[in-house]
Enzyme design. Structure first.
Site, PDB file in Angstrom:
ATOM      1  N   ASP A 175      -3.679  -4.552   5.341  1.00  0.00           N
ATOM      2  CA  ASP A 175      -4.985  -3.909   5.326  1.00  0.00           C
ATOM      3  C   ASP A 175      -5.301  -3.274   6.647  1.00  0.00           C
ATOM      4  O   ASP A 175      -5.474  -4.146   7.900  1.00  0.00           O
ATOM      5  CB  ASP A 175      -5.754  -5.173   4.959  1.00  0.00           C
ATOM      6  CG  ASP A 175      -7.308  -4.649   4.536  1.00  0.00           C
ATOM      7  OD1 ASP A 175      -7.589  -4.960   3.313  1.00  0.00           O
ATOM      8  OD2 ASP A 175      -7.979  -4.265   5.296  1.00  0.00           O
ATOM      9  N   PRO A 176      -5.572  -2.219   6.629  1.00  0.00           N
ATOM     10  CA  PRO A 176      -5.694  -1.751   8.248  1.00  0.00           C
ATOM     11  C   PRO A 176      -6.876  -2.274   8.934  1.00  0.00           C
ATOM     12  O   PRO A 176      -7.993  -2.603   8.480  1.00  0.00           O
ATOM     13  CB  PRO A 176      -6.059  -0.101   7.814  1.00  0.00           C
ATOM     14  CG  PRO A 176      -5.498   0.031   6.638  1.00  0.00           C
ATOM     15  CD  PRO A 176      -5.862  -0.997   5.771  1.00  0.00           C
ATOM     16  N   ARG A 213       0.884  -1.172  -0.329  1.00  0.00           N
ATOM     17  CA  ARG A 213      -0.135  -0.070   0.123  1.00  0.00           C
ATOM     18  C   ARG A 213       0.766   1.100  -0.094  1.00  0.00           C
ATOM     19  O   ARG A 213       0.359   2.333  -0.206  1.00  0.00           O
ATOM     20  CB  ARG A 213      -0.940   0.129   1.178  1.00  0.00           C
ATOM     21  CG  ARG A 213      -1.960  -1.160   1.097  1.00  0.00           C
ATOM     22  CD  ARG A 213      -2.685  -0.845   2.659  1.00  0.00           C
ATOM     23  NE  ARG A 213      -3.793  -0.133   2.387  1.00  0.00           N
ATOM     24  CZ  ARG A 213      -5.066  -0.703   2.248  1.00  0.00           C
ATOM     25  NH1 ARG A 213      -5.189  -1.879   2.050  1.00  0.00           N
ATOM     26  NH2 ARG A 213      -6.172   0.341   2.032  1.00  0.00           N
ATOM     27  N   VAL A 255     -14.871  -1.988  -1.533  1.00  0.00           N
ATOM     28  CA  VAL A 255     -15.779  -2.950  -0.862  1.00  0.00           C
ATOM     29  C   VAL A 255     -17.151  -2.504  -1.237  1.00  0.00           C
ATOM     30  O   VAL A 255     -17.971  -3.707  -1.300  1.00  0.00           O
ATOM     31  CB  VAL A 255     -15.325  -3.008   0.824  1.00  0.00           C
ATOM     32  CG1 VAL A 255     -15.737  -1.443   1.365  1.00  0.00           C
ATOM     33  CG2 VAL A 255     -16.043  -4.200   1.436  1.00  0.00           C
ATOM     34  N   VAL A 256     -17.581  -1.237  -1.109  1.00  0.00           N
ATOM     35  CA  VAL A 256     -18.988  -0.891  -1.282  1.00  0.00           C
ATOM     36  C   VAL A 256     -19.350  -1.371  -2.786  1.00  0.00           C
ATOM     37  O   VAL A 256     -20.551  -2.018  -2.826  1.00  0.00           O
ATOM     38  CB  VAL A 256     -19.155   0.576  -1.241  1.00  0.00           C
ATOM     39  CG1 VAL A 256     -20.699   0.877  -1.514  1.00  0.00           C
ATOM     40  CG2 VAL A 256     -18.823   0.790   0.301  1.00  0.00           C
ATOM     41  N   TYR A 271       0.756   4.292  -2.389  1.00  0.00           N
ATOM     42  CA  TYR A 271      -0.525   5.229  -2.148  1.00  0.00           C
ATOM     43  C   TYR A 271      -0.279   6.061  -1.008  1.00  0.00           C
ATOM     44  O   TYR A 271      -0.231   7.163  -0.957  1.00  0.00           O
ATOM     45  CB  TYR A 271      -1.795   4.637  -2.205  1.00  0.00           C
ATOM     46  CG  TYR A 271      -3.057   5.343  -2.208  1.00  0.00           C
ATOM     47  CD1 TYR A 271      -3.536   6.266  -3.254  1.00  0.00           C
ATOM     48  CD2 TYR A 271      -3.691   5.474  -1.017  1.00  0.00           C
ATOM     49  CE1 TYR A 271      -4.508   7.002  -3.286  1.00  0.00           C
ATOM     50  CE2 TYR A 271      -4.863   6.412  -1.037  1.00  0.00           C
ATOM     51  CZ  TYR A 271      -5.409   7.128  -2.190  1.00  0.00           C
ATOM     52  OH  TYR A 271      -6.221   7.810  -2.130  1.00  0.00           O
ATOM     53  N   TYR A 291     -12.837 -10.297   2.724  1.00  0.00           N
ATOM     54  CA  TYR A 291     -11.593 -10.483   3.008  1.00  0.00           C
ATOM     55  C   TYR A 291     -10.978 -10.524   4.416  1.00  0.00           C
ATOM     56  O   TYR A 291     -11.593  -9.428   5.144  1.00  0.00           O
ATOM     57  CB  TYR A 291     -10.670  -9.366   2.486  1.00  0.00           C
ATOM     58  CG  TYR A 291     -10.756  -9.132   0.826  1.00  0.00           C
ATOM     59  CD1 TYR A 291     -11.491 -10.142   0.142  1.00  0.00           C
ATOM     60  CD2 TYR A 291     -10.642  -8.018   0.193  1.00  0.00           C
ATOM     61  CE1 TYR A 291     -11.667 -10.040  -1.353  1.00  0.00           C
ATOM     62  CE2 TYR A 291     -10.684  -7.678  -1.031  1.00  0.00           C
ATOM     63  CZ  TYR A 291     -11.194  -8.743  -1.945  1.00  0.00           C
ATOM     64  OH  TYR A 291     -11.481  -8.616  -3.346  1.00  0.00           O
TER      65      TYR A 291
HETATM   66  N1  UDP Z   1     -12.857  -5.816   1.532  1.00  0.00           N
HETATM   67  C1  UDP Z   1     -13.770  -7.113   1.263  1.00  0.00           C
HETATM   68  N2  UDP Z   1     -14.303  -7.512   0.281  1.00  0.00           N
HETATM   69  C2  UDP Z   1     -13.929  -6.764  -1.040  1.00  0.00           C
HETATM   70  C3  UDP Z   1     -13.044  -5.630  -1.110  1.00  0.00           C
HETATM   71  C4  UDP Z   1     -12.603  -5.193   0.056  1.00  0.00           C
HETATM   72  O1  UDP Z   1     -13.754  -7.482   2.524  1.00  0.00           O
HETATM   73  O2  UDP Z   1     -14.486  -7.477  -1.953  1.00  0.00           O
HETATM   74  C5  UDP Z   1     -12.412  -5.025   2.544  1.00  0.00           C
HETATM   75  C6  UDP Z   1     -10.717  -4.948   2.356  1.00  0.00           C
HETATM   76  O3  UDP Z   1      -9.963  -6.037   2.813  1.00  0.00           O
HETATM   77  C7  UDP Z   1     -10.921  -3.772   3.612  1.00  0.00           C
HETATM   78  C8  UDP Z   1     -12.197  -2.983   3.482  1.00  0.00           C
HETATM   79  O4  UDP Z   1     -12.794  -4.041   2.889  1.00  0.00           O
HETATM   80  O5  UDP Z   1     -10.612  -4.336   4.807  1.00  0.00           O
HETATM   81  C9  UDP Z   1     -12.179  -1.807   2.761  1.00  0.00           C
HETATM   82  O6  UDP Z   1     -11.530  -1.790   1.521  1.00  0.00           O
HETATM   83  P1  UDP Z   1     -11.566  -0.905   0.222  1.00  0.00           P
HETATM   84  O7  UDP Z   1     -10.714  -1.548  -0.814  1.00  0.00           O
HETATM   85  O8  UDP Z   1     -12.950  -0.383  -0.259  1.00  0.00           O
HETATM   86  O9  UDP Z   1     -10.845   0.517   0.820  1.00  0.00           O
HETATM   87  P2  UDP Z   1      -9.515   0.561   2.038  1.00  0.00           P
HETATM   88  O10 UDP Z   1     -10.146   1.287   3.052  1.00  0.00           O
HETATM   89  O11 UDP Z   1      -8.945  -0.677   2.089  1.00  0.00           O
HETATM   90  O12 UDP Z   1      -8.743   1.440   1.095  1.00  0.00           O
END
Ligand code: UDP
Length: 318
Positions: free
Chosen positions: A275-276, A144, A189-190, A147, A206
């Site tokens: 992943d935070p 990460r 994720v959304v 970024y 995840y």
């Molecule tokens: N995530 C998940 N399933 C997915 C996509 C993302 O569980 O299909 C999780 C990801 O591992 C993270 C959180 O959702 O913990 C938010 O991910 P996103 O990529 O939206 O944004 P981030 O905050 O990580 O930049």
């Protein structure tokens, strides 16, 4: 009428901002190379006489003939799947060279410039909720980092141009945001959960899904961004911009499945590295200095976003 330049203006946030600023009667110049953006996002304003599109990569210097009052620097791949793979070097370049080139343009034009920074500057946060004074916990060699460190370097450049070159800067740190004009293939994720549910596919969690995020609906975010740009001179930020409502990914998945219905089950996939674990903004500064707080609750915002993705998924199926 102001002349306002937006880098990344065909992307999710940039296009929402461009449409609002055109509706308010401004002249808007969108600069984008459509690396992750999409011209469809600005189709409704493309023919407006006050609108102009420039196809340009901000890693190269930009010359503009006309005067410019304000610059919003939003350009950068922002989805983890986009910046963790083969786009990682481009991501750092866009953050760093892009910031230098846009700060030089702001200096030349005497324009105010606002940087789209990120909650990712806090990395895996050891302070919760995150306040602007927290310096973060970023792994500088992780997947990460392009970024996170790119955006941290951009903040540093903004403050040095302010201190040494007198550039009028504003910095906001944007937390997870969702809504209209997100790319269905974006990978966040959304958009993943909603598109999976609409297609009747399984929902990909995840890790164990207990990690948290705080989701802000896009109209609330655009409001605070414009308030920050037009805030009192000398107030530079950084200011956290986000919705403090905090949810686990399991809770989010359940909400989406309950709203969309259908056969989708939750399936568990490996958690990407770094992943935070948790994330929530302290928005005291935005409340006191900008008189802002988000209005749209997650449930309401998800309804609107599901309606938007429903049209996208149907378009694809036709
Ligand atoms: N995530 C998940 N399933 C997915 C996509 C993302 O569980 O299909 C999780 C990801 O591992 C993270 C959180 O959702 O913990 C938010 O991910 P996103 O990529 O939206 O944004 P981030 O905050 O990580 O930049």
């Amino acid at each position: 009428m102001k002349t306002i330049l937006i880098t990344g203006g065909t992307g999710f946030l940039g296009s929402n901002l461009a449409i609002r600023l055109i509706k308010e009667g401004n002249r808007v110049i969108v600069v984008d190379n459509n690396y992750t953006g999409n011209m469809e996002n600005i189709a409704e304003i493309a023919d407006n006489p006050n609108f102009k599109f420039i196809n340009h990569d901000i890693c190269a210097p930009l010359k503009i003939g006309e005067p410019i009052d304000q610059i919003y620097n939003a350009a950068c791949p922002a989805s983890p799947p986009a910046y963790q793979g083969k786009h990682s070097i481009t991501t750092t370049k866009t953050c760093v060279f892009g910031a230098i080139n846009m700060l030089e343009l702001a200096k030349e034009k005497g324009a105010r410039i606002l940087q789209f920074s990120t909650s990712e500057v806090y990395g895996e946060p050891l302070v919760h909720p995150q306040v602007e004074t927290y310096r973060g916990n970023v792994n500088p060699i992780g997947i990460r980092a392009c970024y996170d460190e790119g955006k941290r370097a951009a903040e540093s450049l903004f403050f040095d141009y302010h201190r040494h070159e007198g550039v009028d800067i504003k910095v906001i740190r944007i937390f997870n945001t969702y809504g209209d004009k997100m790319d269905p293939k974006d990978g966040r994720v959304v958009s993943n959960f909603i598109c999976q549910a609409l297609r009747g596919e399984d929902i990909t969690i995840y890790g164990d899904g207990k990690q948290t995020r705080s989701f802000c609906y896009v109209s609330d975010l655009i409001e605070v961004i414009t308030r920050m740009m037009n805030s009192e001179a000398g107030f530079t930020g950084p200011v956290n911009c986000g919705n403090p409502g905090e949810f686990t990914m399991l809770e989010l998945a359940q909400m989406v499945v309950d709203k969309v219905g259908g056969p989708s089950k939750l399936v568990f996939k490996p958690l990407p590295s770094d992943d935070p674990t948790q994330r929530r903004p302290d928005i005291t500064l935005a409340k006191t200095k900008l008189g802002w707080e988000p209005k749209v609750k997650l449930s309401e915002g998800l309804d609107k976003t599901i309606a938007y993705f429903r049209t996208k998924v149907q378009e694809k199926q036709r």
